[in-house]
Design an enzyme around this catalytic site. Sequence first.
Site, PDB file in Angstrom:
ATOM      1  CG  ASN A 165      -1.967  -1.106   1.085  1.00  0.00           C
ATOM      2  OD1 ASN A 165      -2.916  -0.970   0.297  1.00  0.00           O
ATOM      3  ND2 ASN A 165      -1.766  -2.214   1.793  1.00  0.00           N
ATOM      4  CD  GLU A 166       4.652   1.464  -2.716  1.00  0.00           C
ATOM      5  OE1 GLU A 166       4.960   2.086  -1.680  1.00  0.00           O
ATOM      6  OE2 GLU A 166       5.435   0.676  -3.267  1.00  0.00           O
ATOM      7  N   PRO A 167       2.209   5.209  -0.786  1.00  0.00           N
ATOM      8  CG  PRO A 167       4.001   6.654  -0.456  1.00  0.00           C
ATOM      9  CD  PRO A 167       3.659   5.281  -0.951  1.00  0.00           C
ATOM     10  CB  THR A 184       8.511   0.080  -3.546  1.00  0.00           C
ATOM     11  OG1 THR A 184       7.937   0.855  -2.497  1.00  0.00           O
ATOM     12  CG2 THR A 184       8.234  -1.381  -3.345  1.00  0.00           C
TER      13      THR A 184
END
Length: 648
Positions: A165-167, A184
Amino acid sequence: MHQSKQAHAKSLATSREHIPVAVYPTSTSASQAVAAEIAALIRERASRGQRAVLGLATGSTPKGVYEALVALHKSGLSFRNVVTFNLDEYWPMDDQSLQSYRRFMREYLFDHVDIDPANIHVPDGSVPRERVAEFCDSYERAIREAGGIDLQILGIGRTGHIGFNEPGSGRESRTRLITLDKVTRMDAASDFFGEWNVPKKAITMGVGTILEARQVVLLAFGEHKAPIVRRAVEGDVTSTVAASFLQNHPNARFVLDPAAAADLTRYKTPWLLGSIEDFGLRWDQNMSKRAVIWLARTLNKPITKLVDEDFNEHGLQDLLAARGSAYDLNIEVFRGMQRTITGWPGGKPPGEGGSASDPFPKRVVVFSPHPDDDVISMGGTFIRLCDQGHDVHVAYQTSGNIAVFDDDALRHVDFVREFAQAFPQLGREFTQKLEDNIESFLARKTPGTPDTPELQKIKSLIRRSEARAGARFSGVKPENIHFLDLPFYETGCVRKKPIGPEDVRITAELLDKVRPHQIYAAGDLSDPHGTHRVCLSCIIEAFKSLSHQEWTQHCVLWLYRGAWQEWAPEEIEMAVPLAPDEVKRKRLAIFKHESQKDSALFPGPSDTREFWQRAEERNRGTAELYDALGLAEYQAIEGFVRWKGSTV
Ligand code: F6R
């Protein structure tokens, strides 16, 4: 009612920390504690004839937990009643591929325990694009049908991601296909043999899915995690740091090693929370030095200009009370730092003011984990030691062969073929071998395939010749250049073997031969799996195995930091200044490592600068810091910390 001291310290820390945090002495002890908790859950459920539903993570962090669980299984823990759901998988990803998370889980856990394969769930990276959404729904449904997750293990990415769950991922997000962040992808580059091979997308459980687990344990180890851990624990709840959502979970906690915890206020600037004694700390020399340097940097003042009010207004009244006036403290810290500066890392010769009892010239061994760490991390000191007449040896610990581009290997093969044609006495058989073993293999090689032994050898030789050129340029005699080719490294893959007796024996043999007065080694103490840490533990084991010998009593081990960062100013015990010309010489020595120039195969976490640029900026940064603190102004400084016999 009186609070206990411990409870008081805890309440002070939690005034900043918005989620429970447990810090263990090492990543191993932390992993064992978490594994023991999982085992207790599994047993408790089994005793009631129920299933335990685990949420699992991949990556370097949870490996220790899986290792401990496998050990527990060997001593009787059964996984028959365990159901697992993994957080994520790259997409697209074939599950046989080296980098597949399903494969990772098999290798680290599932193949070694008695779990029923039907109870294992890992997002499927091979579903076609048009079926991904449907697959994600079915994954969510399977979690619900299993009764929800009892205990979810998480790592944290340097973007703050949990799962992938990236920014930008919201509190309510569910299992879905997401686009991986650049940071990432760079962090994953080494697993994929280059950033460009890292998939751009992944399937991940959402933040909302993770938060539904009844209990969540987030693990983080190593200094590279410290800044994001601080933001997730002490910062606001925000979708720019997905891990911060855990603050609102009723049963979530962070489990850290000291390096990952280092940026939390209670460790970094405990005086801001109240009396440091509440944390079991004292205003000894070290703590005072840390606080004075922090104050000077915060106020942007040289140390000697700090006054009593500065201390009083910044939470340091207790320091003044314990150690006297600002004047006394400033002088103590200033002099202490000044004493760290020396242009004579090997000591001065007797004629220049060195003491007669201090041997000169000294025998020195510089250990370099990869073939270029010597010049990148301590090139200036290396050159100085040679210039000043010491008997300098350099030992390249690993071959570094995985970091050579195929193109470069091919260019060298091309040269050798032309060379062989120019000297026909070498024979046609020789060139034929090159064509069969190397060129045709490279023509059909797919990204991530390990190289053939011959190609690995060629890549090792490329790095070897570069290292020799760098050492020669720095002034080391050819006979003092040693290639240890430690066997733990020679897997052809990013994943290495653990160090064994042979690695230690090879290292001890060299030390015993040279009997150095000084050793220099890469000291990235908290990097949990990296080559640098393994190489250091190998040196220390070798050194200990020789401790019955007289020379080891007088030998000093200096630690330099690897390519990524410098020691904190309060830690530096030897600061070697470099003049502008020396900075240039160091740069040229780094340039000898042509295969790592322009863009390296493993550039390390999210840093697009070349190695020489990082080295120069870092050394200039240290010099600027010394200057800002009121010490002398130099072009650049290399910093070292003395090893004091603690374990690695
Ligand atoms: C892995 C995962 C990721 C990792 C994170 C940290 O399943 O979902 O969130 O936990 O990227 O990775 P490491 O542990 O390799 O630093």
